[in-house]
Design a protein around this motif. Structure first.
Motif, PDB file in Angstrom:
ATOM      1  N   UNK A   1      36.111 -38.328 103.512  1.00  7.83           N
ATOM      2  CA  UNK A   1      36.010 -37.581 101.900  1.00  7.83           C
ATOM      3  C   UNK A   1      36.809 -36.162 101.749  1.00  7.83           C
ATOM      4  N   UNK A   2      35.921 -35.182 102.411  1.00  9.65           N
ATOM      5  CA  UNK A   2      36.209 -33.965 102.619  1.00  9.65           C
ATOM      6  C   UNK A   2      37.621 -33.748 103.062  1.00  9.65           C
ATOM      7  N   UNK A   3      38.443 -34.366 103.454  1.00  7.45           N
ATOM      8  CA  UNK A   3      39.846 -34.523 104.479  1.00  7.45           C
ATOM      9  C   UNK A   3      40.776 -34.593 103.227  1.00  7.45           C
ATOM     10  N   UNK A   4      40.031 -36.135 102.274  1.00  5.07           N
ATOM     11  CA  UNK A   4      41.176 -36.575 100.852  1.00  5.07           C
ATOM     12  C   UNK A   4      40.874 -35.101  99.759  1.00  5.07           C
TER      13      UNK A   4
ATOM     14  N   UNK B   1      40.857 -35.087  95.454  1.00  6.11           N
ATOM     15  CA  UNK B   1      40.683 -36.594  96.480  1.00  6.11           C
ATOM     16  C   UNK B   1      40.402 -37.510  95.516  1.00  6.11           C
ATOM     17  N   UNK B   2      41.074 -38.714  96.487  1.00  8.62           N
ATOM     18  CA  UNK B   2      40.334 -39.979  96.213  1.00  8.62           C
ATOM     19  C   UNK B   2      38.867 -40.693  95.401  1.00  8.62           C
ATOM     20  N   UNK B   3      39.559 -41.903  94.807  1.00 11.77           N
ATOM     21  CA  UNK B   3      37.862 -42.464  94.147  1.00 11.77           C
ATOM     22  C   UNK B   3      37.874 -43.118  95.084  1.00 11.77           C
ATOM     23  N   UNK B   4      36.540 -43.531  95.734  1.00 14.16           N
ATOM     24  CA  UNK B   4      35.607 -44.504  96.096  1.00 14.16           C
ATOM     25  C   UNK B   4      36.911 -45.993  96.791  1.00 14.16           C
ATOM     26  N   UNK B   5      37.245 -46.630  95.778  1.00 14.84           N
ATOM     27  CA  UNK B   5      37.848 -47.997  95.672  1.00 14.84           C
ATOM     28  C   UNK B   5      38.758 -47.442  97.013  1.00 14.84           C
ATOM     29  N   UNK B   6      40.032 -46.467  96.420  1.00 18.40           N
ATOM     30  CA  UNK B   6      40.883 -45.972  97.826  1.00 18.40           C
ATOM     31  C   UNK B   6      40.024 -45.276  99.187  1.00 18.40           C
TER      32      UNK B   6
ATOM     33  N   UNK C   1      32.788 -50.080 100.082  1.00 16.46           N
ATOM     34  CA  UNK C   1      32.167 -51.823 100.002  1.00 16.46           C
ATOM     35  C   UNK C   1      32.160 -52.008  99.027  1.00 16.46           C
ATOM     36  N   UNK C   2      31.315 -51.040  98.032  1.00 19.50           N
ATOM     37  CA  UNK C   2      30.804 -51.743  96.426  1.00 19.50           C
ATOM     38  C   UNK C   2      32.094 -51.535  95.937  1.00 19.50           C
ATOM     39  N   UNK C   3      32.542 -50.118  95.884  1.00 21.53           N
ATOM     40  CA  UNK C   3      34.490 -50.320  94.992  1.00 21.53           C
ATOM     41  C   UNK C   3      33.811 -49.183  94.260  1.00 21.53           C
ATOM     42  N   UNK C   4      32.390 -48.904  93.916  1.00 19.74           N
ATOM     43  CA  UNK C   4      31.258 -48.139  93.302  1.00 19.74           C
ATOM     44  C   UNK C   4      31.084 -46.777  93.945  1.00 19.74           C
TER      45      UNK C   4
END
Length: 78
Positions: free
Chosen positions: A67-70, A8-13, A17-20
């Motif tokens: 998160x799971x769908x992505x 899936x996509x990284x947290x930033x995408x 909120x913290x991008x990490x």
């Protein structure tokens, strides 16, 4: 054992909120998967169905639906 790739996509995408920090899924070199999520073991343990159980060393970890769908597109069929 090592982390092979993110599913899936990284947290930033996903709008972290913290991008990490954010729930995350990873495929490992042995073919298993690692999950970063919120530990909700105490809350959910007594709600498990009768045919489900967890060992003392296992935790119930919750990730967001998004998160799971992505990650779905990256999860192998076999």
């Amino acid at each position: 054992m090592s982390i092979v790739r993110r599913l899936g996509d990284p947290p930033k995408l996903r709008g972290s909120g913290t991008m990490e920090t954010c729930p995350d899924l990873f495929e490992l070199s042995d073919g298993s998967f690692a999950v970063i999520g919120t530990d909700r073991t105490e809350e959910l343990d007594s709600l498990l169905p009768a045919d489900a159980a967890r060992a003392d060393y296992e935790r119930i970890v919750v990730i967001t639906r998004d998160t799971l769908l992505r990650a779905k597109r990256d999860i192998p069929d076999a």
